[in-house]
Design a protein around this motif. Structure first.
Motif, PDB file in Angstrom:
ATOM      1  N   ASP A 313      -2.650  -7.854   1.313  1.00 52.54           N
ATOM      2  CA  ASP A 313      -2.192  -6.634   1.993  1.00 52.54           C
ATOM      3  C   ASP A 313      -3.082  -5.476   1.543  1.00 52.54           C
ATOM      4  O   ASP A 313      -2.704  -4.669   0.701  1.00 52.54           O
ATOM      5  CB  ASP A 313      -0.729  -6.344   1.669  1.00 52.54           C
ATOM      6  N   PRO A 314      -4.280  -5.391   2.107  1.00 53.27           N
ATOM      7  CA  PRO A 314      -5.252  -4.410   1.600  1.00 53.27           C
ATOM      8  C   PRO A 314      -4.775  -2.965   1.706  1.00 53.27           C
ATOM      9  O   PRO A 314      -5.000  -2.176   0.797  1.00 53.27           O
ATOM     10  CB  PRO A 314      -6.501  -4.660   2.447  1.00 53.27           C
ATOM     11  N   GLU A 315      -4.107  -2.607   2.790  1.00 52.97           N
ATOM     12  CA  GLU A 315      -3.662  -1.225   2.943  1.00 52.97           C
ATOM     13  C   GLU A 315      -2.651  -0.850   1.870  1.00 52.97           C
ATOM     14  O   GLU A 315      -2.747   0.220   1.240  1.00 52.97           O
ATOM     15  CB  GLU A 315      -3.059  -1.008   4.327  1.00 52.97           C
ATOM     16  N   ALA A 316      -1.691  -1.727   1.636  1.00 48.98           N
ATOM     17  CA  ALA A 316      -0.672  -1.441   0.620  1.00 48.98           C
ATOM     18  C   ALA A 316      -1.288  -1.410  -0.777  1.00 48.98           C
ATOM     19  O   ALA A 316      -0.906  -0.577  -1.616  1.00 48.98           O
ATOM     20  CB  ALA A 316       0.438  -2.489   0.684  1.00 48.98           C
ATOM     21  N   ASN A 317      -2.240  -2.287  -1.032  1.00 47.13           N
ATOM     22  CA  ASN A 317      -2.842  -2.321  -2.367  1.00 47.13           C
ATOM     23  C   ASN A 317      -3.668  -1.070  -2.626  1.00 47.13           C
ATOM     24  O   ASN A 317      -3.677  -0.538  -3.742  1.00 47.13           O
ATOM     25  CB  ASN A 317      -3.699  -3.572  -2.536  1.00 47.13           C
ATOM     26  N   VAL A 318      -4.355  -0.577  -1.600  1.00 50.84           N
ATOM     27  CA  VAL A 318      -5.128   0.661  -1.771  1.00 50.84           C
ATOM     28  C   VAL A 318      -4.196   1.825  -2.099  1.00 50.84           C
ATOM     29  O   VAL A 318      -4.503   2.667  -2.964  1.00 50.84           O
ATOM     30  CB  VAL A 318      -5.964   0.944  -0.507  1.00 50.84           C
ATOM     31  N   GLU A 319      -3.053   1.884  -1.441  1.00 50.14           N
ATOM     32  CA  GLU A 319      -2.085   2.944  -1.746  1.00 50.14           C
ATOM     33  C   GLU A 319      -1.522   2.798  -3.150  1.00 50.14           C
ATOM     34  O   GLU A 319      -1.338   3.795  -3.862  1.00 50.14           O
ATOM     35  CB  GLU A 319      -0.955   2.924  -0.710  1.00 50.14           C
ATOM     36  N   ARG A 329     -10.847   2.005  -0.739  1.00 48.99           N
ATOM     37  CA  ARG A 329     -10.326   2.049   0.629  1.00 48.99           C
ATOM     38  C   ARG A 329     -10.139   0.649   1.179  1.00 48.99           C
ATOM     39  O   ARG A 329     -10.739  -0.315   0.692  1.00 48.99           O
ATOM     40  CB  ARG A 329     -11.213   2.874   1.542  1.00 48.99           C
ATOM     41  N   TYR A 330      -9.289   0.548   2.174  1.00 47.42           N
ATOM     42  CA  TYR A 330      -9.184  -0.689   2.935  1.00 47.42           C
ATOM     43  C   TYR A 330      -9.941  -0.502   4.230  1.00 47.42           C
ATOM     44  O   TYR A 330     -10.153   0.622   4.694  1.00 47.42           O
ATOM     45  CB  TYR A 330      -7.721  -1.073   3.187  1.00 47.42           C
ATOM     46  N   PRO A 332      -9.809  -1.218   8.089  1.00 49.67           N
ATOM     47  CA  PRO A 332      -8.913  -1.634   9.172  1.00 49.67           C
ATOM     48  C   PRO A 332      -9.493  -2.789   9.982  1.00 49.67           C
ATOM     49  O   PRO A 332     -10.689  -2.827  10.279  1.00 49.67           O
ATOM     50  CB  PRO A 332      -8.790  -0.374  10.030  1.00 49.67           C
ATOM     51  N   VAL A 337     -10.375  -4.982   0.779  1.00 49.49           N
ATOM     52  CA  VAL A 337     -10.410  -3.745   0.013  1.00 49.49           C
ATOM     53  C   VAL A 337     -11.862  -3.525  -0.358  1.00 49.49           C
ATOM     54  O   VAL A 337     -12.567  -4.469  -0.731  1.00 49.49           O
ATOM     55  CB  VAL A 337      -9.549  -3.834  -1.264  1.00 49.49           C
TER      56      VAL A 337
END
Length: 358
Positions: A313-319, A329-330, A332, A337
Protein backbone atom coordinates in the motif's frame (compact mmCIF):
# COMPACT_ATOMS: atom_id res chain seq x y z
CA UNK A 1 29.36 16.46 2.04
CA UNK A 2 28.58 17.70 5.54
CA UNK A 3 29.03 21.30 4.42
CA UNK A 4 26.51 20.79 1.62
CA UNK A 5 23.95 19.24 3.98
CA UNK A 6 24.32 22.21 6.32
CA UNK A 7 23.12 24.51 3.53
CA UNK A 8 19.59 23.04 3.74
CA UNK A 9 17.44 23.99 6.76
CA UNK A 10 14.93 21.21 6.05
CA UNK A 11 17.33 18.60 7.45
CA UNK A 12 17.03 20.19 10.87
CA UNK A 13 13.42 18.97 10.90
CA UNK A 14 12.87 16.21 8.35
CA UNK A 15 14.57 13.37 6.53
CA UNK A 16 14.02 14.74 3.05
CA UNK A 17 14.22 12.27 0.15
CA UNK A 18 12.00 13.77 -2.53
CA UNK A 19 14.11 16.00 -4.79
CA UNK A 20 12.55 14.13 -7.69
CA UNK A 21 9.46 16.23 -6.98
CA UNK A 22 10.99 19.38 -5.49
CA UNK A 23 14.55 19.78 -4.32
CA UNK A 24 15.35 21.11 -0.85
CA UNK A 25 15.79 24.88 -0.67
CA UNK A 26 19.28 26.12 0.26
CA UNK A 27 19.52 28.83 2.88
CA UNK A 28 21.52 31.00 0.45
CA UNK A 29 18.73 30.73 -2.11
CA UNK A 30 16.17 31.85 0.46
CA UNK A 31 18.33 34.85 1.33
CA UNK A 32 18.87 35.75 -2.34
CA UNK A 33 15.13 35.62 -3.10
CA UNK A 34 14.30 37.67 -0.02
CA UNK A 35 16.87 40.31 -0.94
CA UNK A 36 15.54 40.54 -4.50
CA UNK A 37 11.96 40.94 -3.28
CA UNK A 38 13.06 43.56 -0.75
CA UNK A 39 14.75 45.61 -3.49
CA UNK A 40 11.64 45.39 -5.65
CA UNK A 41 9.42 46.47 -2.77
CA UNK A 42 11.63 49.35 -1.63
CA UNK A 43 13.00 50.62 -4.95
CA UNK A 44 10.21 49.73 -7.35
CA UNK A 45 10.44 47.38 -10.28
CA UNK A 46 9.49 49.42 -13.32
CA UNK A 47 12.40 51.63 -14.35
CA UNK A 48 14.98 50.90 -16.98
CA UNK A 49 17.80 50.14 -14.56
CA UNK A 50 15.70 47.48 -12.84
CA UNK A 51 15.17 45.74 -16.16
CA UNK A 52 18.84 46.04 -17.13
CA UNK A 53 19.88 44.38 -13.88
CA UNK A 54 17.22 41.70 -14.32
CA UNK A 55 18.36 40.97 -17.87
CA UNK A 56 21.97 40.68 -16.69
CA UNK A 57 20.90 38.12 -14.12
CA UNK A 58 18.89 36.23 -16.72
CA UNK A 59 21.83 36.16 -19.14
CA UNK A 60 24.07 34.80 -16.40
CA UNK A 61 21.57 32.06 -15.52
CA UNK A 62 21.15 31.15 -19.20
CA UNK A 63 24.90 30.74 -19.55
CA UNK A 64 25.15 28.58 -16.46
CA UNK A 65 22.23 26.38 -17.48
CA UNK A 66 23.71 25.95 -20.96
CA UNK A 67 26.96 24.80 -19.39
CA UNK A 68 25.08 22.23 -17.30
CA UNK A 69 23.47 20.86 -20.44
CA UNK A 70 26.66 20.94 -22.48
CA UNK A 71 25.15 23.16 -25.16
CA UNK A 72 25.83 26.57 -26.62
CA UNK A 73 24.23 29.63 -25.08
CA UNK A 74 22.10 30.13 -28.18
CA UNK A 75 20.60 26.65 -27.83
CA UNK A 76 19.00 27.27 -24.43
CA UNK A 77 15.47 28.62 -23.85
CA UNK A 78 13.70 29.48 -20.59
CA UNK A 79 10.38 27.79 -19.93
CA UNK A 80 8.28 27.35 -16.82
CA UNK A 81 8.76 23.59 -16.42
CA UNK A 82 9.72 20.36 -18.12
CA UNK A 83 6.16 20.02 -19.38
CA UNK A 84 6.32 23.50 -20.90
CA UNK A 85 9.31 22.33 -22.90
CA UNK A 86 7.49 19.22 -24.08
CA UNK A 87 4.47 21.26 -25.15
CA UNK A 88 6.72 23.80 -26.88
CA UNK A 89 8.39 21.17 -29.01
CA UNK A 90 5.15 19.40 -29.94
CA UNK A 91 3.56 22.72 -30.91
CA UNK A 92 6.53 23.96 -32.93
CA UNK A 93 6.86 20.73 -34.92
CA UNK A 94 3.28 21.09 -36.25
CA UNK A 95 2.68 17.35 -36.35
CA UNK A 96 -0.54 16.07 -37.87
CA UNK A 97 -2.45 13.05 -39.20
CA UNK A 98 -0.14 10.30 -40.37
CA UNK A 99 2.66 11.42 -38.04
CA UNK A 100 3.63 9.06 -35.23
CA UNK A 101 5.09 10.08 -31.90
CA UNK A 102 6.68 7.19 -30.05
CA UNK A 103 6.89 7.16 -26.28
CA UNK A 104 7.56 4.63 -23.52
CA UNK A 105 5.58 2.79 -20.87
CA UNK A 106 7.39 4.66 -18.06
CA UNK A 107 6.53 8.25 -18.88
CA UNK A 108 5.35 11.01 -16.57
CA UNK A 109 1.99 12.76 -17.21
CA UNK A 110 4.09 15.78 -18.19
CA UNK A 111 4.91 13.90 -21.40
CA UNK A 112 1.76 11.82 -21.80
CA UNK A 113 -0.78 14.64 -21.40
CA UNK A 114 0.74 16.81 -24.18
CA UNK A 115 0.88 13.74 -26.42
CA UNK A 116 -2.76 12.91 -25.74
CA UNK A 117 -3.81 16.47 -26.59
CA UNK A 118 -1.76 16.38 -29.81
CA UNK A 119 -3.56 13.17 -30.73
CA UNK A 120 -7.01 14.65 -30.05
CA UNK A 121 -6.36 18.09 -31.53
CA UNK A 122 -4.24 17.26 -34.55
CA UNK A 123 -4.71 13.58 -35.25
CA UNK A 124 -1.18 12.59 -34.31
CA UNK A 125 -0.69 8.87 -33.74
CA UNK A 126 0.81 8.05 -30.32
CA UNK A 127 2.54 4.70 -29.91
CA UNK A 128 3.87 3.21 -26.68
CA UNK A 129 6.76 0.78 -26.41
CA UNK A 130 8.62 -0.73 -23.45
CA UNK A 131 11.23 1.71 -22.10
CA UNK A 132 14.08 -0.66 -22.92
CA UNK A 133 12.82 -1.33 -26.48
CA UNK A 134 12.15 2.18 -27.75
CA UNK A 135 14.84 2.22 -30.41
CA UNK A 136 13.59 -1.01 -31.95
CA UNK A 137 10.06 0.44 -32.16
CA UNK A 138 11.06 3.42 -34.33
CA UNK A 139 9.47 3.08 -37.76
CA UNK A 140 9.13 4.98 -41.04
CA UNK A 141 6.17 7.05 -39.72
CA UNK A 142 7.93 8.07 -36.52
CA UNK A 143 8.33 11.84 -36.58
CA UNK A 144 9.44 12.13 -32.96
CA UNK A 145 10.49 10.00 -30.01
CA UNK A 146 9.43 11.66 -26.75
CA UNK A 147 10.68 9.88 -23.66
CA UNK A 148 12.54 10.22 -20.39
CA UNK A 149 16.29 10.50 -20.10
CA UNK A 150 15.94 9.01 -16.61
CA UNK A 151 12.69 7.20 -15.84
CA UNK A 152 10.73 8.90 -13.07
CA UNK A 153 9.30 5.50 -12.10
CA UNK A 154 12.40 3.35 -11.82
CA UNK A 155 15.52 5.44 -12.29
CA UNK A 156 16.50 3.55 -15.44
CA UNK A 157 18.47 5.45 -18.09
CA UNK A 158 17.31 5.42 -21.70
CA UNK A 159 19.61 3.99 -24.37
CA UNK A 160 20.25 7.36 -26.01
CA UNK A 161 22.83 5.98 -28.44
CA UNK A 162 20.37 3.44 -29.82
CA UNK A 163 17.68 6.13 -30.14
CA UNK A 164 20.05 8.43 -32.01
CA UNK A 165 20.98 5.61 -34.38
CA UNK A 166 17.31 4.84 -35.06
CA UNK A 167 17.00 8.02 -37.12
CA UNK A 168 13.96 9.82 -35.70
CA UNK A 169 14.21 13.19 -33.91
CA UNK A 170 14.41 12.75 -30.13
CA UNK A 171 12.90 14.84 -27.34
CA UNK A 172 14.20 13.82 -23.92
CA UNK A 173 12.36 14.59 -20.69
CA UNK A 174 15.22 15.57 -18.40
CA UNK A 175 13.22 16.20 -15.24
CA UNK A 176 15.12 13.43 -13.41
CA UNK A 177 18.32 14.04 -15.34
CA UNK A 178 19.48 17.65 -15.15
CA UNK A 179 21.30 18.20 -11.88
CA UNK A 180 20.92 14.57 -10.81
CA UNK A 181 23.26 12.89 -13.29
CA UNK A 182 25.83 14.22 -15.76
CA UNK A 183 24.10 15.61 -18.85
CA UNK A 184 25.77 16.26 -22.19
CA UNK A 185 23.23 16.85 -24.93
CA UNK A 186 25.93 16.40 -27.57
CA UNK A 187 26.74 12.92 -26.27
CA UNK A 188 23.04 12.13 -25.95
CA UNK A 189 22.62 13.24 -29.58
CA UNK A 190 19.07 14.43 -28.91
CA UNK A 191 17.31 17.19 -30.79
CA UNK A 192 15.51 18.59 -27.74
CA UNK A 193 16.01 18.26 -23.98
CA UNK A 194 13.38 19.63 -21.58
CA UNK A 195 14.17 19.99 -17.89
CA UNK A 196 13.08 21.60 -14.64
CA UNK A 197 14.85 23.95 -12.27
CA UNK A 198 12.99 23.05 -9.08
CA UNK A 199 14.05 19.43 -8.71
CA UNK A 200 17.72 18.46 -8.62
CA UNK A 201 18.90 22.05 -9.14
CA UNK A 202 16.99 23.14 -6.00
CA UNK A 203 15.55 26.21 -7.70
CA UNK A 204 12.04 27.67 -7.70
CA UNK A 205 8.96 26.25 -9.31
CA UNK A 206 8.38 28.22 -12.49
CA UNK A 207 11.81 28.04 -14.14
CA UNK A 208 12.51 25.35 -16.71
CA UNK A 209 15.16 24.87 -19.38
CA UNK A 210 14.79 23.70 -22.96
CA UNK A 211 17.67 22.73 -25.23
CA UNK A 212 16.91 23.09 -28.93
CA UNK A 213 19.65 21.94 -31.27
CA UNK A 214 20.98 24.90 -33.21
CA UNK A 215 19.98 23.70 -36.67
CA UNK A 216 16.45 22.85 -35.48
CA UNK A 217 15.70 26.17 -33.79
CA UNK A 218 15.90 28.40 -36.87
CA UNK A 219 13.49 26.21 -38.86
CA UNK A 220 10.69 26.25 -36.27
CA UNK A 221 8.24 29.04 -35.51
CA UNK A 222 7.84 30.02 -31.86
CA UNK A 223 5.34 27.83 -30.01
CA UNK A 224 4.04 31.01 -28.36
CA UNK A 225 4.69 34.58 -29.48
CA UNK A 226 5.74 37.37 -27.16
CA UNK A 227 8.36 39.95 -26.38
CA UNK A 228 11.22 37.54 -25.54
CA UNK A 229 11.16 35.79 -28.94
CA UNK A 230 11.68 39.02 -30.91
CA UNK A 231 15.03 40.27 -32.16
CA UNK A 232 13.40 43.52 -33.32
CA UNK A 233 10.84 44.86 -30.83
CA UNK A 234 10.29 48.15 -32.69
CA UNK A 235 8.70 46.71 -35.83
CA UNK A 236 6.91 43.74 -34.39
CA UNK A 237 4.60 42.96 -37.30
CA UNK A 238 7.69 42.40 -39.46
CA UNK A 239 8.28 39.43 -37.13
CA UNK A 240 12.04 39.45 -36.96
CA UNK A 241 12.67 36.57 -34.57
CA UNK A 242 15.75 35.46 -32.74
CA UNK A 243 17.43 32.93 -34.98
CA UNK A 244 18.16 30.54 -32.14
CA UNK A 245 16.50 28.83 -29.18
CA UNK A 246 15.48 32.15 -27.65
CA UNK A 247 12.44 32.00 -29.94
CA UNK A 248 11.24 29.29 -27.53
CA UNK A 249 11.48 31.52 -24.44
CA UNK A 250 8.34 31.62 -22.34
CA UNK A 251 8.23 35.09 -20.85
CA UNK A 252 10.70 36.50 -18.34
CA UNK A 253 11.23 34.57 -15.10
CA UNK A 254 10.56 36.59 -11.96
CA UNK A 255 13.60 38.51 -10.69
CA UNK A 256 13.58 36.77 -7.31
CA UNK A 257 13.25 33.38 -8.98
CA UNK A 258 16.38 34.08 -11.02
CA UNK A 259 18.20 35.12 -7.85
CA UNK A 260 17.04 31.93 -6.11
CA UNK A 261 18.04 29.67 -9.02
CA UNK A 262 21.46 31.29 -9.31
CA UNK A 263 22.19 31.06 -5.60
CA UNK A 264 21.15 27.39 -5.58
CA UNK A 265 23.60 26.70 -8.40
CA UNK A 266 26.31 28.43 -6.36
CA UNK A 267 25.62 26.04 -3.48
CA UNK A 268 25.66 22.91 -5.66
CA UNK A 269 28.72 23.93 -7.62
CA UNK A 270 30.82 24.92 -4.62
CA UNK A 271 31.88 21.33 -3.83
CA UNK A 272 31.81 20.49 -7.55
CA UNK A 273 28.69 19.27 -9.30
CA UNK A 274 30.50 16.14 -10.47
CA UNK A 275 31.20 15.23 -6.83
CA UNK A 276 27.64 16.03 -5.82
CA UNK A 277 26.23 13.78 -8.53
CA UNK A 278 28.65 10.93 -7.87
CA UNK A 279 27.90 10.98 -4.13
CA UNK A 280 24.14 11.01 -4.74
CA UNK A 281 24.36 8.01 -7.07
CA UNK A 282 26.57 6.19 -4.55
CA UNK A 283 24.07 6.76 -1.74
CA UNK A 284 21.16 5.69 -3.95
CA UNK A 285 22.98 2.47 -4.77
CA UNK A 286 23.51 1.83 -1.06
CA UNK A 287 19.80 2.40 -0.38
CA UNK A 288 18.74 0.03 -3.17
CA UNK A 289 21.04 -2.67 -1.82
CA UNK A 290 19.75 -2.24 1.73
CA UNK A 291 16.11 -2.45 0.62
CA UNK A 292 16.85 -5.53 -1.44
CA UNK A 293 18.51 -7.17 1.57
CA UNK A 294 15.32 -6.63 3.56
CA UNK A 295 13.41 -8.62 0.96
CA UNK A 296 11.53 -5.83 -0.82
CA UNK A 297 11.47 -5.82 -4.60
CA UNK A 298 13.49 -2.88 -5.99
CA UNK A 299 12.53 -1.68 -9.46
CA UNK A 300 15.22 -2.19 -12.13
CA UNK A 301 17.29 0.98 -12.08
CA UNK A 302 20.38 2.65 -13.51
CA UNK A 303 23.25 4.45 -11.83
CA UNK A 304 20.97 7.33 -10.88
CA UNK A 305 19.51 9.05 -7.83
CA UNK A 306 16.10 7.34 -7.77
CA UNK A 307 15.20 4.19 -5.85
CA UNK A 308 11.70 2.70 -6.18
CA UNK A 309 10.47 -0.39 -4.39
CA UNK A 310 7.23 -2.32 -4.30
CA UNK A 311 4.93 -1.86 -1.35
CA UNK A 312 1.52 -3.45 -0.61
CA UNK A 313 0.00 0.00 0.00
CA UNK A 314 2.45 2.65 -1.20
CA UNK A 315 0.17 5.65 -0.63
CA UNK A 316 -0.59 4.69 2.96
CA UNK A 317 3.04 3.89 3.70
CA UNK A 318 4.21 7.25 2.37
CA UNK A 319 1.74 8.98 4.69
CA UNK A 320 2.85 6.87 7.61
CA UNK A 321 6.48 7.70 6.91
CA UNK A 322 5.63 11.41 6.67
CA UNK A 323 4.18 11.24 10.18
CA UNK A 324 7.56 9.87 11.28
CA UNK A 325 9.49 12.69 9.62
CA UNK A 326 10.40 11.10 6.25
CA UNK A 327 9.52 12.76 2.94
CA UNK A 328 9.33 10.25 0.09
CA UNK A 329 6.54 9.73 -2.44
CA UNK A 330 4.35 7.10 -3.98
CA UNK A 331 3.87 6.89 -7.73
CA UNK A 332 0.17 6.77 -8.71
CA UNK A 333 -0.76 3.80 -10.85
CA UNK A 334 2.30 1.82 -9.76
CA UNK A 335 3.17 -0.37 -6.76
CA UNK A 336 6.13 1.84 -5.91
CA UNK A 337 7.36 4.00 -3.11
CA UNK A 338 10.16 6.21 -4.44
CA UNK A 339 13.06 7.82 -2.64
CA UNK A 340 15.06 10.54 -4.39
CA UNK A 341 18.55 10.54 -2.92
CA UNK A 342 20.83 13.58 -3.01
CA UNK A 343 24.36 14.28 -1.89
CA UNK A 344 22.76 16.32 0.91
CA UNK A 345 21.58 13.03 2.42
CA UNK A 346 23.83 10.78 4.46
CA UNK A 347 24.03 7.15 5.52
CA UNK A 348 21.99 7.76 8.66
CA UNK A 349 19.07 9.00 6.54
CA UNK A 350 19.13 5.76 4.57
CA UNK A 351 19.45 3.50 7.60
CA UNK A 352 16.54 5.16 9.35
CA UNK A 353 14.39 5.08 6.22
CA UNK A 354 14.95 1.35 5.69
CA UNK A 355 14.17 0.63 9.33
CA UNK A 356 10.97 2.68 9.22
CA UNK A 357 9.72 1.64 5.77
CA UNK A 358 10.29 -2.12 5.81
Amino acid sequence: MHELRAEFPVFERLTYLNAGTNGPVPRRALEAAEESLRRQAEQGRGDRRVFEVALEGLANLRARAAKLLGCDLEELAFTGSTTDGVNAVLTALELGPGDEVLTSDEEHPGVLAPLAVARERRGVSVSVAPFEELAEAVGPRTRLVACSHVSWMTGRVVDAAALAAAGAPVLLDGAQGLGAVPVDVRALACDFYAASGQKWLCGPNGIGYLYVRRDRAAELLPPWAGYPVLEDTANVLDLKLHGDARRFDLGFPAHHHVAWATAALDVLEQPGLDRVQARAAELAGMLAAAIDERGARVAPRGDTTLVSWEDPDPEANVERLRDQGFVVRYLPGTPYVRASVGAWNDESDLERLVAAAL
